[in-house]
Write a protein that holds these residues in place. Structure first.
Motif, mmCIF file in Angstrom:
data_model
loop_
_atom_site.group_PDB
_atom_site.id
_atom_site.type_symbol
_atom_site.label_atom_id
_atom_site.label_comp_id
_atom_site.label_asym_id
_atom_site.label_seq_id
_atom_site.Cartn_x
_atom_site.Cartn_y
_atom_site.Cartn_z
ATOM 1 N N GLU A 196 43.200 38.321 37.901
ATOM 2 C CA GLU A 196 42.059 37.645 37.404
ATOM 3 C C GLU A 196 40.904 38.828 37.042
ATOM 4 O O GLU A 196 40.132 38.543 36.043
ATOM 5 C CB GLU A 196 41.388 36.859 38.516
ATOM 6 C CG GLU A 196 42.282 35.643 38.761
ATOM 7 C CD GLU A 196 42.101 34.811 39.959
ATOM 8 O OE1 GLU A 196 40.858 35.161 40.573
ATOM 9 O OE2 GLU A 196 42.700 33.756 40.193
ATOM 10 N N HIS A 255 41.700 40.195 33.658
ATOM 11 C CA HIS A 255 41.316 39.417 32.711
ATOM 12 C C HIS A 255 39.766 39.241 32.226
ATOM 13 O O HIS A 255 39.339 39.642 31.206
ATOM 14 C CB HIS A 255 41.861 38.116 33.034
ATOM 15 C CG HIS A 255 41.872 36.880 31.861
ATOM 16 N ND1 HIS A 255 42.165 35.588 31.730
ATOM 17 C CD2 HIS A 255 41.325 37.236 30.496
ATOM 18 C CE1 HIS A 255 41.790 35.053 30.716
ATOM 19 N NE2 HIS A 255 41.417 36.007 29.937
ATOM 20 N N ARG A 256 38.871 39.162 33.442
ATOM 21 C CA ARG A 256 37.545 38.972 33.203
ATOM 22 C C ARG A 256 37.044 40.621 32.413
ATOM 23 O O ARG A 256 36.315 40.329 31.789
ATOM 24 C CB ARG A 256 37.076 38.953 34.331
ATOM 25 C CG ARG A 256 37.034 37.659 35.084
ATOM 26 C CD ARG A 256 36.059 37.402 36.057
ATOM 27 N NE ARG A 256 36.199 38.343 37.263
ATOM 28 C CZ ARG A 256 37.102 38.189 38.343
ATOM 29 N NH1 ARG A 256 37.792 37.257 38.370
ATOM 30 N NH2 ARG A 256 37.197 39.257 39.216
ATOM 31 N N GLN A 283 47.622 44.590 27.211
ATOM 32 C CA GLN A 283 46.398 45.049 26.996
ATOM 33 C C GLN A 283 46.578 45.948 25.531
ATOM 34 O O GLN A 283 45.742 45.812 24.531
ATOM 35 C CB GLN A 283 45.742 45.958 27.976
ATOM 36 C CG GLN A 283 45.270 45.215 29.240
ATOM 37 C CD GLN A 283 44.760 46.179 30.284
ATOM 38 O OE1 GLN A 283 45.155 47.224 30.664
ATOM 39 N NE2 GLN A 283 43.820 45.584 31.107
ATOM 40 N N ALA A 310 43.987 36.817 24.692
ATOM 41 C CA ALA A 310 43.780 37.092 26.022
ATOM 42 C C ALA A 310 44.149 36.246 26.953
ATOM 43 O O ALA A 310 44.781 36.522 28.028
ATOM 44 C CB ALA A 310 42.327 37.818 26.230
ATOM 45 N N GLU A 311 43.574 35.274 26.863
ATOM 46 C CA GLU A 311 43.847 34.048 27.690
ATOM 47 C C GLU A 311 45.507 33.745 27.814
ATOM 48 O O GLU A 311 45.999 33.547 28.923
ATOM 49 C CB GLU A 311 43.181 32.695 27.437
ATOM 50 C CG GLU A 311 41.612 32.545 27.750
ATOM 51 C CD GLU A 311 41.184 31.406 27.148
ATOM 52 O OE1 GLU A 311 41.751 30.899 26.738
ATOM 53 O OE2 GLU A 311 39.738 31.382 27.607
ATOM 54 N N PHE A 337 47.281 37.035 29.576
ATOM 55 C CA PHE A 337 47.115 37.166 31.108
ATOM 56 C C PHE A 337 47.629 36.080 31.694
ATOM 57 O O PHE A 337 48.023 36.037 32.889
ATOM 58 C CB PHE A 337 45.865 37.309 31.420
ATOM 59 C CG PHE A 337 45.261 39.110 31.167
ATOM 60 C CD1 PHE A 337 45.423 39.814 32.304
ATOM 61 C CD2 PHE A 337 44.559 39.272 29.824
ATOM 62 C CE1 PHE A 337 44.769 41.042 32.098
ATOM 63 C CE2 PHE A 337 44.032 40.605 29.671
ATOM 64 C CZ PHE A 337 44.430 41.442 30.834
ATOM 65 N N ARG A 385 50.240 36.281 34.705
ATOM 66 C CA ARG A 385 49.854 35.435 35.841
ATOM 67 C C ARG A 385 51.082 34.597 36.180
ATOM 68 O O ARG A 385 51.343 34.620 37.602
ATOM 69 C CB ARG A 385 48.771 34.353 35.705
ATOM 70 C CG ARG A 385 48.237 33.700 37.021
ATOM 71 C CD ARG A 385 47.125 32.821 36.677
ATOM 72 N NE ARG A 385 47.247 31.748 35.694
ATOM 73 C CZ ARG A 385 46.959 31.881 34.486
ATOM 74 N NH1 ARG A 385 46.016 32.963 34.198
ATOM 75 N NH2 ARG A 385 47.199 31.004 33.638
#
Length: 235
Positions: free
Chosen positions: A99, A102-103, A189, A217-218, A221, A225
């Motif tokens: 998380e 990702h942020r 990335q 990106a969502e 990641f 996850r």
């Protein structure tokens, strides 16, 4: 202030000044080389020419940069342990490292951080064109990537221990699991950044690519996850 304290303070100030001068020399050599590479091409500029333009000797240049390619990759030096630092600063909850990463990447997209590939400044595009268009630089970049993976794997091992259920045994993730996770994260990335750069290099604007970059990106990641279950608490 006694003599001991005064001497220590003077030595500390001298060390700090030396470090600042050393960093400035790194920056000056790197920027001089990159300017020449962008003007004439990586292969057409010799180390001797770079040293002359920077007003240093070749042995001095090689003390700072063992390989010609490192003069370009120096721009990424501060990013080698970036992902590891993000993980180290993440909370202890399940999935917290991913998380946080990702942020961090999403924030970089919003800032148009060149590392995310989402930057259409002509100078950034020229640098990326130099990097991705020079095979020896691409090959050298993998060495930097390998070091990033190593420090990230170590950080993920610590994160997996923090994620264990309170009161349960503190057991770090197996080394191979942490290494696999680090490799996947760094690869995601890299692919996201390369895709952003590819579209911008083809003529799209950073603002135009931004919504798709966020969605990508969502997706990336999200796949991490769903697959990296070792970062979650044991049942």
């Amino acid at each position: 202030m006694d003599e001991t304290t005064g001497a220590a303070g003077t030595a500390g100030a001298a060390d700090g000044l030396r470090e600042r001068k050393k960093r400035q020399t790194y920056e000056r050599l790197s920027e001089t080389a990159i300017a020449l590479f962008l003007e004439r091409g990586f292969e057409k500029v010799s180390v001797a020419e770079i040293a002359a333009a920077a007003d240093v000797s070749k042995p001095t240049l090689f003390r700072y940069f063992p390989a010609k390619e490192d003069l370009v990759l120096h721009r990424f030096a501060d990013h080698e342990d970036e992902a590891a630092r993000v993980v180290a600063g993440a909370g202890a909850g399940a999935g917290a490292p991913l998380e946080a990463l990702h942020r961090h990447f999403a924030d970089g997209l919003a800032r148009r951080d060149p590392v995310t590939g989402l930057n259409d400044d002509p100078r950034v595009l020229a640098f990326h064109g130099l990097l991705y268009g020079t095979p020896s630089l691409v090959a050298r970049a993998y060495a930097y990537q390998g070091r990033s993976e190593a420090v990230l794997a170590s950080a993920l091992t610590g994160a997996s221990a923090r994620a264990r259920r309170p009161g349960g045994p503190v057991v770090a993730a197996p080394v191979v699991a942490a290494r696999l996770a680090a490799g996947q994260i760094v690869a995601v990335q890299r692919v996201l950044a390369e895709e952003n750069w590819r579209r911008i290099a083809a003529g799209e604007s950073a603002d135009g690519v931004y919504p798709d970059a966020v969605a990508a990106a969502e997706l990336g990641f999200g796949q991490l996850r769903d697959g990296l279950t070792f970062l979650s608490p044991t049942n």
